[in-house]
Structures are given as C-alpha cells and as structure tokens.
Write a protein that holds these residues in place. Structure first.
Motif, PDB file in Angstrom:
ATOM      1  N   LYS A  39      56.681 -25.454 -35.696  1.00  0.00           N
ATOM      2  CA  LYS A  39      56.114 -24.140 -36.012  1.00  0.00           C
ATOM      3  C   LYS A  39      57.212 -23.097 -36.196  1.00  0.00           C
ATOM      4  N   GLY A  40      58.230 -23.170 -35.357  1.00  0.00           N
ATOM      5  CA  GLY A  40      59.324 -22.192 -35.417  1.00  0.00           C
ATOM      6  C   GLY A  40      60.072 -22.266 -36.730  1.00  0.00           C
ATOM      7  N   MET A  41      60.453 -23.485 -37.140  1.00  0.00           N
ATOM      8  CA  MET A  41      61.199 -23.623 -38.404  1.00  0.00           C
ATOM      9  C   MET A  41      60.315 -23.208 -39.587  1.00  0.00           C
TER      10      MET A  41
ATOM     11  N   GLY B 195      57.911 -21.059 -39.483  1.00  0.00           N
ATOM     12  CA  GLY B 195      57.803 -19.592 -39.416  1.00  0.00           C
ATOM     13  C   GLY B 195      59.029 -18.905 -39.975  1.00  0.00           C
TER      14      GLY B 195
END
Lengths: 51, 369
Positions: free
Chosen positions: A22-24, A26
């Motif tokens: 999710k972080g990458m 995002g």
C-alpha cells in the motif's frame, strides 16, 4: 520500556507486507499526480518567461 | 581522605554503559571533525551524548529543548523551511519524468519496516526504523517521535551517519546490479524552459496534492514547500537567505543537542541499537536497489534509454546521491554528464520521502487503531 520480542510474528509480518504494497502504491500515486500537474503547468506556462 | 572521596564519589557512580556512551559521543565528534560527516549534526549529537551520560549531571536544559522542539515536532518542521529554501526544483520541473525515481527509491523504507518486524520489533518501532530509509533526518525524527519510539537516539544516529556515508554505500550496490554497458548509457540534457509561474505554483500544488492523498504528510511537505515558495516567489530574497542560512543552521544546532536527550545509556546501549544500525544500512541499500531496478524496468519500454544509475539518485540524501551518480557516470565515460538528471531524481526523492513518511504514519495508525 519497549515491546521488542526478538521473535518472528508471522501475522504481523504479513501486515507489514501489506503496508509495503500500500505504501509504495501510495507514493507512486501521489508522485504520478504531481507529474500530471507539472506536465500541465509546463504545457500552459512553459517557455513563457513571465517575470 | 573524606574530602577526596566526596570529590570523586560521582566517579564511583559511573556505569560501563555510560562509558560506552562517552565513547559513542567521541566517535561522533571524530566523524564530524576529521571525516566531515554531517558535522553540523553529528558534532552537537556527539557532544550532547557525552553531556547526557555524565553521572548526576543536571540535563534539564537538554530535556527542555527536547520537549519544546522535538516532542512537539517543531524543530524538524522549522528545519524543513530552511531545506525547502535551499532546493532548486528546476531540474525536476524541466524533466518531470525524474519524479518516478524519487518514488521508486523509497522501497528501502518499506522493505526495512518488514525486516524490522521480522526481527521482532513492534510495528510502531519498525515503522520508525524503516523511515531511516527516507535518507532525510527531519522526516526520520518526525516519524520516530510521532510513534514515541524508544529508539529515537539510535534512529537519528543511523539516519545521519548513513546519509553522510552515501558516497561509500551506494557505488558498490550500483555496480553490482548494473552492467558496464548500462552504466555507459548517455543521457543528453536538453532542459525545457520552466516559467516563474510554474516555479511558484509547484510548491502550492504539491502541498495540496500530498495533503489530500496523505494528510499525515501535509505538515512536513507543507513546511518544505513553504520554504521553497519563499525562495521562488522572488519578493522575499532576504527571508529566503535567512531561511537557508541562519534558520537552518540554528535549528540544526539545537536539533543535534536535543536528539542527544534520547542517547542516555539505558536507552542506547542495547543490542537493539546494533540491529537498528544494521537495518539502517539495509534501508539505504534497498532504496538504491529500488531506484536502479525501476530505471531498468522503464528501459524495457522506453525508446530513449535511461542510465539506470540515475534511479539511485532518487533517495533523498541531497546532493550526495546525485554527485555519486554523476561521478560513477564519468568513471565509465568521461563525456557522460548525468548530474542534472540525477539532481532531478534527487530532489524528487526529497518530496517522495516526506510523502512516504506520511503514508507510513497513516497506514500504521490504521492498523494500530
């Protein structure tokens, strides 16, 4: 003082992999949005030296 | 004799852990002065570490500085105004494709977060450790403090030390994952013109976009972009100079001393500190790998090939990472000037690392509830 366990928690590790995905995604999403904005700015104002 | 024993009674209270911390402080001061590694931060941190670990010394002033400037997140944010005022986004604005490398080179943050979890750190500490990979001191301080991590001292030491070690850490990794032919790819620099309107609107729009998608990054990115707006608006030259020099220097000075508050022996001399130093290195390595491999991936589709080394400049350590890439490019081909491309990727890394910091806070908070 802290919750360091030194042990491998498979469930928490799975959660951390989810954060990675999710972080990458995002970061790329925000960066792509900024890219679009910069491209638009360059298109509409680029080359004009409006000082 | 009674007088002498009173005089030296403090020495008898000295623990071996405090002795280790005095040594750590001395090493930091040595690295700052002799090796010129991030001297503006490592020197006050080193001196602060010595001061904090003397037995029965009153450290109320450092505690006050910490509570006023770091616990409130004020110092990292103020420092970001200065950093924003120093950054010229021109190379990025004229070649916005470089933005992608800033995003790709944040991989080390998330990889290290998972690695820290695998080693047994709780999620909030793992997130704080992962952010070492932002290669950006203020963001690391902001996130570690947000999660009230007990390892703030170790995280700061790792973040700033590895930033200074970028010229040593990156080249062997870049060489290991690229071929000589790839490193020789030439990238002619033909910048498009960037108008003043674009330069002024850029920081405002980035703040709005980042704030909308990752609200937790709004403060950090907002202060960074505010500093840049001061620089680019053209009517606050004196304030811009003050932010770049006086403000940045002053905040850096007190920031280093304040961080030392978390370098008390009982917090710092633990096996976890060594693990954090190791994980910090992992973070920088995987940032580099992420950026380079992403450039190689893009080359599968691009007609105009990208020198994959430029991807490595996507980490936030500015301007060291872009200089490293430029130097490696010249080593392979004396007529290959990659500096401006690398600088574009490098300043993109500054933006992307802050966004990553905000996202890490949001995602971890969602899970912790």
């Amino acid at each position: 003082m802290n919750g360091f366990t030194g042990g491998f928690d498979a469930a928490l590790f799975e959660v951390s992999l989810g954060i990675m995905a999710k972080g990458m995604a995002g970061v790329f999403l925000v960066i792509l949005a900024i890219w679009l904005v910069v491209a638009a700015l360059n298109r509409f104002t680029g080359g004009k030296n409006d000082e | 004799m009674g007088f002498l024993s009173d005089l030296f009674s403090n020495l008898l209270q000295f623990t071996w852990q405090q002795g280790v911390m005095l040594l750590v402080g001395a090493v930091l001061i040595y690295l700052a002065i002799r090796r010129q590694m991030e001297p503006a931060l490592l020197l006050p941190m080193g001196f602060g570490a010595i001061l904090m670990n003397l037995p029965f010394v009153n450290t109320a002033a450092i505690e006050t500085l910490f509570n006023a400037g770091i616990a409130t997140e004020l110092f990292p944010l103020l420092l970001f105004i200065g950093i924003g005022a120093m950054i010229d986004f021109g190379p990025l604005l004229s070649n916005p494709k470089m933005l992608l490398f800033g995003a790709a080179a944040q991989f080390g943050i998330f990889f290290t977060l998972s690695a820290a979890v695998a080693l047994g750190f709780p999620l909030e500490d793992a997130a704080s450790i992962g952010i070492i990979g932002a290669a950006d001191g203020p963001t690391s301080i902001y996130v570690a403090n947000y999660f009230h991590s007990s390892y703030q001292g170790a995280i700061m030491v790792a973040a700033y030390s590895y930033m200074a070690l970028v010229p040593i850490v990156q080249p062997p990794i870049i060489k290991a994952i690229t071929t000589k032919k790839e490193r020789q790819i030439r990238m002619p620099y033909t910048p498009g013109q960037v108008s003043r309107t674009t330069r002024i609107l850029f920081p405002i729009l980035v703040t709005i976009i980042a704030g909308a998608v990752a609200p937790k990054s709004a403060e950090l990115i907002g202060f960074l972009m505010f500093g840049n707006l001061i620089r680019e608006c053209g009517v606050l030259g004196s304030l811009s100079q003050t932010a770049q020099n006086v403000l940045a220097n002053l905040v850096t000075l007190v920031l280093g001393l304040s961080v030392a508050y978390k370098m008390q022996a009982e917090l710092f001399v633990t096996p976890q500190t060594l693990m954090i130093l190791g994980l910090g290195l992992v973070a920088f390595c995987f940032d580099t790998v992420g950026g380079v491999l992403f450039a190689k991936f893009l080359n599968l589709f691009c007609k105009k090939k990208i020198n994959p080394m430029v991807g490595a400049a996507g980490i936030s350590a500015f301007p060291m990472a872009s200089r490293v890439v430029h130097k490696l490019g010249l080593e392979e081909d004396p007529y290959n000037f990659l500096l401006m491309h690398a600088a574009g990727a490098n300043v993109s890394g500054q933006i992307a690392s802050v966004i990553a910091g905000g996202l890490v806070i949001s995602l971890v908070e969602q899970i912790l509830g």
